[in-house]
Design an enzyme around this catalytic site. Sequence first.
Site, short mmCIF file in Angstrom:
data_model
loop_
_atom_site.label_atom_id
_atom_site.label_comp_id
_atom_site.label_asym_id
_atom_site.label_seq_id
_atom_site.Cartn_x
_atom_site.Cartn_y
_atom_site.Cartn_z
N GLU A 272 41.21 20.31 122.67
CA GLU A 272 39.99 21.51 122.63
C GLU A 272 39.23 21.05 121.45
O GLU A 272 38.04 21.33 121.43
CB GLU A 272 40.54 22.71 122.69
CG GLU A 272 41.31 23.20 124.08
CD GLU A 272 42.84 22.68 124.19
OE1 GLU A 272 43.29 21.91 123.23
OE2 GLU A 272 43.16 22.73 125.29
N PRO B 208 50.99 7.59 122.06
CA PRO B 208 51.88 8.75 122.56
C PRO B 208 51.08 9.90 122.35
O PRO B 208 50.43 10.07 121.37
CB PRO B 208 53.23 8.70 121.69
CG PRO B 208 53.38 7.20 121.32
CD PRO B 208 52.15 6.84 121.18
N GLU C 261 36.14 9.74 127.16
CA GLU C 261 36.18 9.23 125.77
C GLU C 261 36.35 7.66 125.98
O GLU C 261 35.24 7.04 125.44
CB GLU C 261 37.14 9.29 124.97
CG GLU C 261 37.15 10.80 124.52
CD GLU C 261 38.63 11.50 123.91
OE1 GLU C 261 39.38 10.79 123.78
OE2 GLU C 261 38.59 12.79 123.48
#
Length: 432
Positions: free
Chosen positions: A64, A272, A342
């Site tokens: 966010e 990760p 992205e």
Amino acid sequence: MKYHLALLLYRLFLLINLPVLIIVLLIRSTKHKAYRQRLSERLGLVPAQVKPGGILIHAASVGEVMALKAFVEQVLTTYPNTPVTLTTFTPTGSEQVKKLFKDRVQHCYLPLDIWPCTTLFLRKLAPKAMVFMETELWPGLLSQSAGKNIPLLLINGRLSENSMKSYRKLSWLITPALQCFAAILPQSGQHRDNFLRLGADPKTCTVSGNLKYDISVTPEISSKQAELSRLMAGRKPVWIAASTHEGDEQLILQTYQKLCVNTPELLLVLVPRHPERFEKVHRLCLDAGLSVKKRSAAQILDSGDQVWLLDTLGELMAAYALSDIVTIGGTFSHIGGHNPLEPALFKKPVIVGHDMGNFAEIHQQFTREQAVIQLSAEKDTSTQLANQVQVLLDSPEQAKALGDNAYHIVQQNQGASSASVQTLTRLMANKA
């Protein structure tokens, strides 16, 4: 009267369970020590240096915060003399705020939604306006803020069908919370329909688009890209497995070993999702018999290194720029996936698993525009993934077409940040 009783019961329940909530945070801190730090902020005790009377913007966690970047930048430009406080609820979100904005924004945790905590919080901050994101609905805090005539804005509103099932059971609490907002800006018509079905006021609910499209290559990303490029020492080809979850790494490592048969020079960059798993993933790589280096070691890769573990925060965007193929984690089970926009910004071909539920509308658009490869849940995932990665390695033209199509989608859908800032400006002007 019915809502006030419901809100009272909600507040009493949380107040009674405050010790339990603190214990939960302490238990989480056994894996991530930051959860036991700054506990006073969870209770509404805002640091003394935080200036009151500004604009408060809440972003739950890392994703966010990243999605809000363009919006926050525009708020800072529009209100250069107004304190802007960006709150989060997770330590990783907190770290991301510091990385992205440094001292240009104030920062603290949003308190637990318990009456004494939120009272202390609002008394200290006394915000001129409060901005929440997606489905961040805190009934107690929203009710108190509305009672103080603080303009409330929900941006990038997202309400999936799965969320609707849960919220409908709590409609006696959630519907009045939605009605506290002076404006709700859903991502799409489908999300707007869901907000209306849950009781939002049609007059305040207007589609603005998705903030996640408003991404760009910043100087910070370019700087990180240069640093990562130096450490990668020209290694090619590069396959990134991004935002992986429990179970994803085993799949990726198994697939990588298959790919090495035909492409032994392939570098796997493994990222990760959660920092507390960095060490565990490192051990998985070693147990698989692979040569692995950690990004945190800041060592230059050599030709024998097979896996580069990106055990840092805030560098994934820069890593995308240096990749040849991207696979997004959290898509192979029931996590719901992560942001494909992205890598699209860098025109990278993207492969995902069967579950992109968290980004359903974006994924549908990517599928329509032939901008993504999705694996089937009906076949062996590792074999499918290995085959698709190999196809893209062998066919640069196909890889380029996928990346170009994805980039076009990003460019065509930007503008939600500007629309959200305009609405915020209107609400603040109306109050004044």
